[in-house]
Design a protein around this motif. Structure first.
Motif, short mmCIF file in Angstrom:
data_model
loop_
_atom_site.label_atom_id
_atom_site.label_comp_id
_atom_site.label_asym_id
_atom_site.label_seq_id
_atom_site.Cartn_x
_atom_site.Cartn_y
_atom_site.Cartn_z
N CYS A 122 0.66 3.87 -2.84
CA CYS A 122 0.41 5.59 -2.49
C CYS A 122 1.50 6.34 -3.46
O CYS A 122 1.21 7.41 -3.97
CB CYS A 122 0.52 5.90 -1.27
SG CYS A 122 -0.82 5.45 -0.07
N ILE A 132 -5.57 3.14 4.04
CA ILE A 132 -5.16 4.49 4.30
C ILE A 132 -5.87 4.89 5.47
O ILE A 132 -7.08 5.15 5.46
CB ILE A 132 -5.01 5.39 3.08
CG1 ILE A 132 -4.39 4.87 2.14
CG2 ILE A 132 -5.00 6.78 3.72
CD1 ILE A 132 -4.73 5.28 0.79
N TYR A 175 -7.05 7.56 -0.56
CA TYR A 175 -8.08 6.63 0.08
C TYR A 175 -9.14 6.32 -1.24
O TYR A 175 -9.22 5.12 -1.66
CB TYR A 175 -8.70 6.98 1.35
CG TYR A 175 -9.72 5.84 1.93
CD1 TYR A 175 -9.48 4.65 2.53
CD2 TYR A 175 -11.18 6.03 1.46
CE1 TYR A 175 -10.18 3.59 2.98
CE2 TYR A 175 -12.06 4.91 1.82
CZ TYR A 175 -11.58 3.75 2.64
OH TYR A 175 -12.74 2.94 2.98
N THR A 230 -0.55 3.41 6.47
CA THR A 230 -0.87 2.64 5.09
C THR A 230 -0.53 1.21 5.46
O THR A 230 0.42 1.03 6.17
CB THR A 230 -0.16 3.08 3.85
OG1 THR A 230 1.18 2.68 3.91
CG2 THR A 230 -0.35 4.55 3.38
N THR A 280 0.84 -1.23 -0.10
CA THR A 280 -0.13 -0.04 0.03
C THR A 280 0.67 1.30 0.17
O THR A 280 0.46 2.10 -0.56
CB THR A 280 -1.01 0.03 1.15
OG1 THR A 280 -1.79 -1.16 1.05
CG2 THR A 280 -1.88 1.03 1.12
#
Length: 121
Positions: free
Chosen positions: A29, A71, A99, A65, A25
């Motif tokens: 991001c 998130i 998100y 995250t 994650t």
């Protein structure tokens, strides 16, 4: 989990050294941020830098995250007996954007521009 700080116009996450895990994650991001024109950096960041940014008003957001959490905004950072309230304890604009974008890709609300989603027949 991994942590991100929005300081001024820069989104910062610790670089992958020592005990920092290479989270999926986290990676997602960073890819989304860079694709959409945000200044995103992987670098060493100290708690002293975070405290200074809080004190001078440039710490705008903080979020974690992870696979399960996706998130999650961080509303308060406690350090040396002091609570630092981040963004009034609310989700910030960049946190909300990430998100929405990442869960939107997962749920096929948005097209997968990154090749992350695999279709199973």
């Amino acid at each position: 989990m991994n942590i991100f700080f929005v300081i001024g116009d820069e989104v910062v996450t610790p670089q992958l050294v020592g005990s920092i895990l290479p989270g999926i994650t986290r990676k997602s991001c960073l890819e989304v941020l860079k694709k959409y024109g945000y200044k995103a950096s992987e670098r060493r960041i100290s708690i002293e830098e975070v405290v200074k940014a809080y004190e001078d008003g440039t710490l705008k957001e903080c979020f974690g995250t992870g696979t399960a959490a996706v998130i999650s905004p961080v509303g308060v950072i406690g350090y040396k007996g002091k609570d630092m309230i981040v963004n009034g304890g609310k989700m910030g604009e960049i946190t909300a954007f990430l998100y929405d974008k990442i869960t939107g890709i997962q749920q096929e609300k948005y097209p997968d521009e990154f090749g992350w989603v695999t279709q199973i027949n």
